[in-house]
Structure formats: C-alpha cells, structure tokens
Design a protein around this motif. Structure first.
Motif, PDB file in Angstrom:
ATOM      1  N   ALA A  81       0.811  -1.221   0.000  1.00 25.76           N
ATOM      2  CA  ALA A  81       0.000   0.000   0.000  1.00 25.76           C
ATOM      3  C   ALA A  81       0.841   1.267   0.000  1.00 25.76           C
ATOM      4  N   TYR A  95      -4.241   9.700   0.775  1.00 28.88           N
ATOM      5  CA  TYR A  95      -4.495   8.421   0.120  1.00 28.88           C
ATOM      6  C   TYR A  95      -3.169   7.831  -0.351  1.00 28.88           C
ATOM      7  N   VAL A  97      -1.534   4.463  -2.324  1.00 30.78           N
ATOM      8  CA  VAL A  97      -1.879   3.327  -3.183  1.00 30.78           C
ATOM      9  C   VAL A  97      -0.606   2.602  -3.597  1.00 30.78           C
ATOM     10  N   GLU A 110      -5.621   0.514  -1.709  1.00 28.29           N
ATOM     11  CA  GLU A 110      -5.795   1.958  -1.473  1.00 28.29           C
ATOM     12  C   GLU A 110      -6.078   2.162   0.006  1.00 28.29           C
ATOM     13  N   GLU A 112      -6.744   4.965   3.098  1.00 31.03           N
ATOM     14  CA  GLU A 112      -7.099   6.333   3.475  1.00 31.03           C
ATOM     15  C   GLU A 112      -6.567   6.613   4.876  1.00 31.03           C
ATOM     16  N   THR A 123      -8.551   0.467   4.515  1.00 34.54           N
ATOM     17  CA  THR A 123      -7.750  -0.053   3.409  1.00 34.54           C
ATOM     18  C   THR A 123      -8.629  -0.963   2.570  1.00 34.54           C
ATOM     19  N   VAL A 137      -0.844   7.945  -9.847  1.00 34.56           N
ATOM     20  CA  VAL A 137      -2.130   8.287  -9.250  1.00 34.56           C
ATOM     21  C   VAL A 137      -2.289   9.810  -9.257  1.00 34.56           C
ATOM     22  N   LEU A 146     -10.187   9.464  -7.216  1.00 31.12           N
ATOM     23  CA  LEU A 146      -8.814   9.046  -7.453  1.00 31.12           C
ATOM     24  C   LEU A 146      -8.703   8.505  -8.864  1.00 31.12           C
ATOM     25  N   ILE A 148      -6.308   6.219 -11.165  1.00 27.50           N
ATOM     26  CA  ILE A 148      -5.258   5.225 -10.999  1.00 27.50           C
ATOM     27  C   ILE A 148      -4.739   4.795 -12.370  1.00 27.50           C
ATOM     28  N   ALA A 161     -13.465   8.261  -3.979  1.00 28.79           N
ATOM     29  CA  ALA A 161     -12.642   8.235  -2.773  1.00 28.79           C
ATOM     30  C   ALA A 161     -13.469   8.038  -1.515  1.00 28.79           C
ATOM     31  N   GLY A 164     -14.511   4.078  -2.125  1.00 24.29           N
ATOM     32  CA  GLY A 164     -13.415   3.195  -2.499  1.00 24.29           C
ATOM     33  C   GLY A 164     -13.719   2.295  -3.669  1.00 24.29           C
TER      34      GLY A 164
END
Length: 327
Positions: A81, A95, A97, A110, A112, A123, A137, A146, A148, A161, A164
């Motif tokens: 992570a 955040y 990732v 991901e 937070e 997570t 990201v 977000l 990615i 976000a 998730g």
C-alpha cells in the motif's frame, strides 16, 4: 463550485508569502529504507512519504513536520500500500496506493489516512490482476475521485474516494499509462505513456481531447492549476527533455534537462517546475513563464518530487532518504 472556490483561495493565499532566494538544499532526512511517492499538505505543513519494504512486512507512510523537516511519525500500512501518495488538503485526508508484487496473491491497495490523527481509516483492495499494477495516481479534490494508472489492464481507473469503489474506466487504447496528472480547475487528466505519447482526457465530458506524439519515453506529468500548463518528463534517446503542453495538449516547448528525468512537480504560486534527474543525481528548476532552465542543483538523489507551496519548499524522495530544497 464551493470546493473550487476553496481550492483557488488556498492557492492564492499562499502567494502572499515573501519571495525566497535562489533554490538551495535546506536539509536531508535519512531513512532506514528507500522512499518513493510523496505528497504535501500546504495547510497543515505536513509531508507524507511512502516507504515500502519491497517484499518485507513493515511498509509505512512517513509523516514529516514541514516546520522542523523531521519525521514525526511512521504510519504502518499493509504491504503493497506504500508506493504513491496524494493529499486532499481541503479535507485533511491522505491516500496511499500501491501493489504487493511479492506475495503469491497479487493485489493493489488503497489506504485512506486521517491527516488530523495520522492514523489509517480504511484499506481496500482495488486491483487483483497480475501485471505492472499501479504506475501513477492523481486526485480530484472537487469531485473526490482518485485516478489510478492501471498498468495491468492498460487503462485509467476512476475511484470514488468516499466509497473506495471503481466508478469508471478510461480506455487508453491498450497503451500502458504511467505517472498521470490532473488539473481540477479544467477537469482534465493528462496521461503519459512510455511509448512517447501523451493523452489529454476531459473528465467532465468523458471525452478524449488530444493524443500527443512527442519524445521517446514519457514518464511523469504535473499540471499547473493556475496557468493550465502541463509538464511531462521525457527520457528521450540522446537528449532528455521536459515537454510543456497547454491545457488542450498543444506542445509549447521541449526543455532539455539531465539524464533520466523522472518525477516532476510544479508550484502554482511561483510558476516554478522541479524535475528530478535520476541518472545524474540532480534537480532541474524551470521557469514556467519562460520555459527556460534557471538552475540545476547537484547532490539530489531523488526519484519523486512534491512541492509544498505553503512553505515554499520542495521535497524529493530517493534511495537513501529525503532531500528538502528551499524555493
């Protein structure tokens, strides 16, 4: 719109700071393990740095106090992570990732983090397809999304976000996206490809605006939300450059830099651009108004760059620690 005004206010408020002298290395922060992606919160004056163990068992996000430039906390996160970091400084959230490429079961996560307590909130698994995983990201503070760069599936995944959950996939025509950038004012996403191309995507209208073919290997991008200009690092054969695009993808300049340019970030209040040259171990400073190199700082072992425009400092992560440069 309210969030957009808040973002603009935060940016403009930082411009009242007294101008700093020429760029100098202010501090070096040694770390026990290599550091990679990082992000700054100009309001709380904290910097968050990903410190993975690359197959170990103790990945972490380091928290740096921007006043003292010292690590004040290590936030444990799941293995995989800690790779890229973005900061929602309007809500004081962080955040992180990344992907666990070392276990038998491939997964990308991901996480937070609450910026007030510097503790993990949640997570979630966001990708399970083996491959290159997450290669970049970006974050939209207005819509709380977000973006990615999904190297495993050659597309950009858009994640809500708050929940998730993946809410959209942006097709990149089987090209592998790398270090993406987003301008929340124009609502445009800039997607570099290592094939020497770059794409401009209008997020608001879900349309592709431009495909730019320039250079040899485009790596990372950074957008200036004030001018709308975008800076893309390009490890071209023969001469490495940073490419400057306008908000629509028109090439404005190609600026020669040093070997193997990688991470890049821009200060929207000073219109200065910072490029980490991994091949020569230095930092290139570009004037965003003239698109000319104004300085090259040696002794900067770094791959990733994050500007804290509130304190007028630049933070660079590398294999041996973090370098702090005063703007």
């Amino acid at each position: 719109m309210k969030m957009l005004k808040s973002l603009a206010f935060a940016t403009l408020a930082a411009t009242v700071a007294v101008a700093a002298p020429a760029q100098t290395i202010k501090a070096t922060i040694p770390t026990a393990q290599p550091t990679v992606g990082l992000g700054a919160n100009p309001i709380t004056n904290k910097i968050y740095v990903a410190a993975p163990t690359f197959g170990g068992s103790a990945d972490a996000i380091l928290v740096i106090d921007g006043k003292t430039d010292k690590v004040i906390k290590q936030i444990p996160v799941p293995v995989g992570a800690a790779n890229f970091v973005v900061v929602d400084y309007l809500r004081n959230l962080v955040y992180a990732v990344g992907c666990d490429n070392y276990s038998a079961t491939f997964s990308c996560l991901e996480t937070e983090i609450n910026g007030k307590t510097d503790a993990v909130v949640t997570t979630q698994t966001i990708l399970t397809h083996p491959g290159d995983g997450i290669l970049g990201v970006a974050f939209d503070p207005i819509c709380r999304k977000l973006f990615i760069a999904n190297g495993s599936d050659s597309r950009v995944d858009v994640i809500n976000a708050v929940t998730g959950k993946i809410v959209e996939n942006i097709n990149t025509s089987n090209l592998e996206p790398f270090g993406i950038a987003f301008n929340p004012v124009d609502q445009r996403l800039y997607i570099p490809f290592v094939t020497g191309q770059a794409e401009v995507f209008d997020v608001r209208h879900h349309t592709r605006i431009a495909d730019v073919i320039v250079g040899d290997t485009n790596i990372f991008a950074a957008a200036n939300l004030v001018t709308g200009h975008v800076f893309v690092t390009n490890d071209d054969l023969g001469v490495a450059t940073t490419i400057v695009l306008d908000k629509d993808g028109t090439v404005l300049a190609q600026i020669p830099v040093q070997d193997n340019p990688y991470g890049v970030d821009v200060d929207p209040t000073t219109n200065k651009v910072y490029v980490a040259n991994t091949g020569t171990g230095n930092l290139t400073v570009i004037d965003g108004k003239t698109n000319a190199v104004t300085a090259t700082l040696s002794g900067v072992n770094a791959n990733y760059v994050a500007v804290n425009f509130g304190s007028r400092k630049v933070y660079l992560s590398g294999n041996t620690g973090i370098t702090v440069v005063a703007e």
